[in-house]
Design a protein around this motif. Structure first.
Motif, PDB file in Angstrom:
ATOM      1  N   LEU A 277      64.861  18.970  69.152  1.00 42.06           N
ATOM      2  CA  LEU A 277      64.763  20.206  68.375  1.00 42.06           C
ATOM      3  C   LEU A 277      66.042  21.026  68.510  1.00 42.06           C
ATOM      4  N   GLN A 278      66.631  21.026  69.698  1.00 36.16           N
ATOM      5  CA  GLN A 278      67.881  21.764  69.886  1.00 36.16           C
ATOM      6  C   GLN A 278      69.008  21.153  69.052  1.00 36.16           C
ATOM      7  N   GLU A 279      69.088  19.815  69.026  1.00 32.10           N
ATOM      8  CA  GLU A 279      70.120  19.162  68.231  1.00 32.10           C
ATOM      9  C   GLU A 279      69.923  19.460  66.741  1.00 32.10           C
ATOM     10  N   ALA A 280      68.668  19.559  66.331  1.00 29.28           N
ATOM     11  CA  ALA A 280      68.376  19.794  64.919  1.00 29.28           C
ATOM     12  C   ALA A 280      68.614  21.241  64.504  1.00 29.28           C
ATOM     13  N   THR A 281      68.453  22.191  65.438  1.00 31.28           N
ATOM     14  CA  THR A 281      68.528  23.614  65.084  1.00 31.28           C
ATOM     15  C   THR A 281      69.694  24.357  65.723  1.00 31.28           C
ATOM     16  N   GLY A 282      70.172  23.872  66.876  1.00 30.93           N
ATOM     17  CA  GLY A 282      71.250  24.552  67.583  1.00 30.93           C
ATOM     18  C   GLY A 282      70.812  25.815  68.291  1.00 30.93           C
ATOM     19  N   ARG A 283      69.497  25.999  68.462  1.00 31.77           N
ATOM     20  CA  ARG A 283      68.994  27.231  69.072  1.00 31.77           C
ATOM     21  C   ARG A 283      69.006  27.144  70.596  1.00 31.77           C
TER      22      ARG A 283
ATOM     23  N   VAL B 295      53.038  18.044  65.804  1.00 29.85           N
ATOM     24  CA  VAL B 295      54.228  18.680  66.371  1.00 29.85           C
ATOM     25  C   VAL B 295      55.303  17.632  66.648  1.00 29.85           C
ATOM     26  N   VAL B 296      54.894  16.505  67.263  1.00 28.60           N
ATOM     27  CA  VAL B 296      55.844  15.427  67.549  1.00 28.60           C
ATOM     28  C   VAL B 296      56.483  14.922  66.257  1.00 28.60           C
ATOM     29  N   ASP B 297      55.656  14.696  65.243  1.00 27.99           N
ATOM     30  CA  ASP B 297      56.176  14.181  63.976  1.00 27.99           C
ATOM     31  C   ASP B 297      57.136  15.172  63.322  1.00 27.99           C
ATOM     32  N   LYS B 298      56.825  16.467  63.399  1.00 31.00           N
ATOM     33  CA  LYS B 298      57.682  17.471  62.780  1.00 31.00           C
ATOM     34  C   LYS B 298      59.047  17.520  63.447  1.00 31.00           C
ATOM     35  N   VAL B 299      59.064  17.494  64.793  1.00 30.90           N
ATOM     36  CA  VAL B 299      60.348  17.524  65.506  1.00 30.90           C
ATOM     37  C   VAL B 299      61.149  16.258  65.197  1.00 30.90           C
ATOM     38  N   ALA B 300      60.472  15.101  65.206  1.00 37.03           N
ATOM     39  CA  ALA B 300      61.162  13.847  64.897  1.00 37.03           C
ATOM     40  C   ALA B 300      61.733  13.867  63.484  1.00 37.03           C
ATOM     41  N   ARG B 301      60.986  14.446  62.548  1.00 31.77           N
ATOM     42  CA  ARG B 301      61.446  14.517  61.165  1.00 31.77           C
ATOM     43  C   ARG B 301      62.646  15.463  61.033  1.00 31.77           C
ATOM     44  N   MET B 302      62.597  16.592  61.731  1.00 29.73           N
ATOM     45  CA  MET B 302      63.720  17.525  61.690  1.00 29.73           C
ATOM     46  C   MET B 302      64.990  16.876  62.241  1.00 29.73           C
ATOM     47  N   HIS B 303      64.827  16.139  63.353  1.00 26.85           N
ATOM     48  CA  HIS B 303      65.979  15.465  63.955  1.00 26.85           C
ATOM     49  C   HIS B 303      66.517  14.399  63.000  1.00 26.85           C
ATOM     50  N   HIS B 304      65.613  13.659  62.373  1.00 23.01           N
ATOM     51  CA  HIS B 304      66.014  12.626  61.427  1.00 23.01           C
ATOM     52  C   HIS B 304      66.773  13.220  60.254  1.00 23.01           C
ATOM     53  N   ASP B 305      66.269  14.319  59.704  1.00 20.36           N
ATOM     54  CA  ASP B 305      66.916  14.948  58.555  1.00 20.36           C
ATOM     55  C   ASP B 305      68.304  15.461  58.923  1.00 20.36           C
TER      56      ASP B 305
END
Length: 298
Positions: A164-170, A200-210
């Motif tokens: 999630l951090q890699e996907a958002t930088g937060r 939740v797991v799927d959403k984080v994985a999808r965000m990272h993938h995108d």
């Protein structure tokens, strides 16, 4: 002669085969893992962790606002307490910070990984340490009274919050809140706790993938294991006829693979898988013989 060499290789007895076997063994010994454990005893919560597996306790304040408290410590080179511990062992902190790693890993504590423990003298940036720099001693937080304000507990692998951090930088505090709010959203949408955690797991994985597909991660497209365990205390969900806790896991190595596994726990109490009967018999025997060491009593 050629036939003889071929036969020896097939039997795994030639020098090259032996080297390959030793290298394979070295790779197995040079890997470690992190862990987080929660214990509820007499209405109090205790949490222990090693590495960057994380525990979040989510509560509501008197105004009904959700608050998130991290009950674990991230054992890495951003942890000032860990840097102080390493400095006291004689290691050069600025060098470690620049490299960002301790041998073949980022965590300052882990289970396993002989390379950075017993073999640390073979690692350039670690050989100056006066004793093993990477340890397996857990950090324990506990005695938290569970009351009506406690809503749910999240236990997660480092792969979840790192992805999630890699996907958002937060930063960490915002990441924790975002994961908690994702869970709240799924509590309202899913009929089971299995659905909550898996969503939740799927959403984080999808965000990272995108994010990976967009090119914003560069070549760093791989992610670690993503595992989330949810322990519900009294947060309302779409259906109350479900489990108290469960685990959802995404074990894909790269952001382009969305495969996942779910391991459900059928009961609120899990049967022990270690037999301590011999230990208790030994304690009782030593008690009768008068040889029981002080401090051991049940």
């Amino acid at each position: 002669m050629a036939l003889k060499i071929r036969v020896e290789c097939e039997a795994g007895t030639c020098a090259r085969c032996k080297v390959d076997q030793l290298n394979a063994l070295s790779r197995e010994l040079s890997s470690g893992t992190t862990a987080v454990v929660a214990l509820i005893h007499d209405g109090r919560l205790f949490v222990a962790n090693v590495g960057d597996s994380r525990a979040l306790l989510c509560r509501t304040d008197p105004n009904g606002v959700l608050t998130v408290a991290q009950l674990s410590a991230d054992h890495d080179l951003r942890n000032e307490d860990e840097l102080l511990r390493l400095a006291q062992l004689g290691l050069h902190i600025d060098t470690l910070r620049r490299g960002g790693r301790l041998g073949n890993q980022e965590n300052t504590r882990c289970l396993g990984n002989y390379l950075v423990k017993g073999g640390y003298k073979e690692v350039g940036e670690l050989r100056a340490a006066t004793s093993e720099p990477v340890i397996a001693e857990p950090e324990i937080h506990g005695g938290i009274q569970l009351d009506d304000s406690c809503r749910f507990l999240l236990l997660m692998s480092g792969g979840l919050h790192k992805s999630l951090q890699e996907a958002t930088g937060r930063p960490t505090a915002q990441l924790n809140k975002e994961i908690a709010h994702m869970t709240v959203e799924q509590f309202r949408e899913q009929a089971t706790l299995t659905g909550v955690a898996q969503a939740v797991v799927d959403k984080v994985a999808r965000m990272h993938h995108d994010t990976y597909v967009s090119g914003r991660l560069g070549t760093a497209g791989k992610r670690g294991d993503i595992t989330l365990l949810v322990r519900n205390f009294n947060f309302p969900v779409a259906s109350q006829s479900h489990l108290e806790h469960f685990t959802a896991t995404d074990t894909s190595d790269t952001s382009t693979d969305s495969s996942s596994l779910i391991h459900s726990i059928e009961q609120s109490k899990v049967d022990p898988y270690v037999d301590f009967s011999e230990y208790y018999r030994s304690v009782e025997r030593m008690r009768l013989e008068g040889t029981l060491p002080p401090g051991i009593d049940f």
